[in-house]
Design a protein around this motif. Structure first.
Motif, mmCIF file in Angstrom:
data_model
loop_
_atom_site.group_PDB
_atom_site.id
_atom_site.type_symbol
_atom_site.label_atom_id
_atom_site.label_comp_id
_atom_site.label_asym_id
_atom_site.label_seq_id
_atom_site.Cartn_x
_atom_site.Cartn_y
_atom_site.Cartn_z
ATOM 1 N N VAL A 11 0.867 -1.178 0.000
ATOM 2 C CA VAL A 11 0.000 0.000 0.000
ATOM 3 C C VAL A 11 0.904 1.229 0.000
ATOM 4 C CG1 VAL A 11 -1.816 1.267 1.208
ATOM 5 C CG2 VAL A 11 -1.806 -1.242 1.262
ATOM 6 N N ALA A 19 -6.649 3.686 -3.368
ATOM 7 C CA ALA A 19 -7.065 3.284 -2.019
ATOM 8 C C ALA A 19 -8.288 2.381 -2.108
ATOM 9 C CB ALA A 19 -7.374 4.506 -1.169
ATOM 10 N N ALA A 22 -6.461 -3.062 -2.312
ATOM 11 C CA ALA A 22 -6.028 -4.217 -1.513
ATOM 12 C C ALA A 22 -7.226 -4.821 -0.785
ATOM 13 C CB ALA A 22 -4.940 -3.809 -0.521
ATOM 14 N N SER A 23 -8.072 -3.970 -0.208
ATOM 15 C CA SER A 23 -9.267 -4.451 0.497
ATOM 16 C C SER A 23 -10.184 -5.227 -0.436
ATOM 17 C CB SER A 23 -10.047 -3.275 1.094
ATOM 18 O OG SER A 23 -9.248 -2.564 1.994
ATOM 19 N N CYS A 47 -10.528 -3.992 7.088
ATOM 20 C CA CYS A 47 -9.472 -3.958 6.086
ATOM 21 C C CYS A 47 -9.442 -2.619 5.358
ATOM 22 C CB CYS A 47 -9.682 -5.113 5.105
ATOM 23 S SG CYS A 47 -8.306 -5.324 3.974
ATOM 24 N N TYR A 48 -10.597 -2.119 4.979
ATOM 25 C CA TYR A 48 -10.659 -0.832 4.290
ATOM 26 C C TYR A 48 -10.149 0.291 5.205
ATOM 27 C CZ TYR A 48 -12.370 3.136 1.605
ATOM 28 O OH TYR A 48 -12.453 4.310 0.904
ATOM 29 N N GLU A 51 -6.376 0.013 5.501
ATOM 30 C CA GLU A 51 -5.738 0.395 4.247
ATOM 31 C C GLU A 51 -5.720 1.917 4.084
ATOM 32 O OE1 GLU A 51 -5.936 -0.395 -0.572
ATOM 33 O OE2 GLU A 51 -7.392 -1.413 0.710
ATOM 34 N N LYS A 62 2.324 -2.364 4.112
ATOM 35 C CA LYS A 62 1.732 -3.536 3.480
ATOM 36 C C LYS A 62 0.651 -4.128 4.366
ATOM 37 C CE LYS A 62 5.544 -6.353 5.166
ATOM 38 N NZ LYS A 62 6.687 -7.170 4.795
ATOM 39 N N LEU A 63 -0.277 -4.788 3.691
ATOM 40 C CA LEU A 63 -1.308 -5.570 4.367
ATOM 41 C C LEU A 63 -0.993 -7.025 4.117
ATOM 42 C CD1 LEU A 63 -4.657 -3.771 3.443
ATOM 43 C CD2 LEU A 63 -3.637 -3.991 5.695
ATOM 44 N N SER A 76 -1.272 -5.199 9.373
ATOM 45 C CA SER A 76 -0.876 -3.973 8.685
ATOM 46 C C SER A 76 0.451 -3.531 9.284
ATOM 47 C CB SER A 76 -1.939 -2.892 8.905
ATOM 48 O OG SER A 76 -1.446 -1.635 8.488
#
Length: 142
Positions: A11, A19, A22-23, A47-48, A51, A62-63, A76
């Motif tokens: 991220v 944005a 990833a989520s 997650c959102y 992120e 990073k996630l 995270s």
């Protein structure tokens, strides 16, 4: 427990245009694995939020998604300024978001509280000048 699946999603700091990608990928992956709608909803919200925190507050990170037979874990890790007062940061409505984030509609100060509310287990470790690691686990119901 054995980790059945592990994926890492980079991220980028300040990448408002991407944005949520990833989520979305994490949600898609969990849906393909047959995770229940209820658990999927909790993971997706947390997650959102995490992120967006990486995009807004860090210098990048990073996630990491880990799936075990009984749980989903999101980690995270960021490089960044760190959080000087975690208790204050956990207060609903408290935000250190910059003007750009606020102009785009982010930075309401609900990110960390929403993560904690949605996760079965929540842990935050932060060192000023180094970065922050947030670990959230979500129990998978039979």
């Amino acid at each position: 427990m054995a980790v059945l699946l592990e994926k890492t999603f980079p991220v980028e700091a300040g990448a408002y245009g991407t944005a949520g990608e990833a989520s979305t990928n994490i949600k898609r992956t969990l849906k393909q694995l047959g995770v229940s709608a209820e658990v999927l909803r909790h993971v997706s919200v947390a997650c959102y939020e995490v992120e967006l925190n990486l995009v807004i507050h860090s210098l990048g990170g990073k996630l990491i998604l880990q799936v075990e037979p009984d749980r989903v874990t999101l980690i995270s890790r960021d490089v960044g300024p760190g959080i000087p007062d975690i208790a204050r940061a956990m207060t609903e409505g408290y935000s250190t978001a910059n003007e750009e984030a606020r102009t785009l509609g982010f930075g309401a100060g609900m990110g960390l509280p929403n993560m904690k509310r949605n996760a079965t287990e929540f842990d935050i470790q932060s060192e000023v000048g180094v970065g922050t690691t947030i670990t959230m686990s979500f129990a998978l119901k039979g």
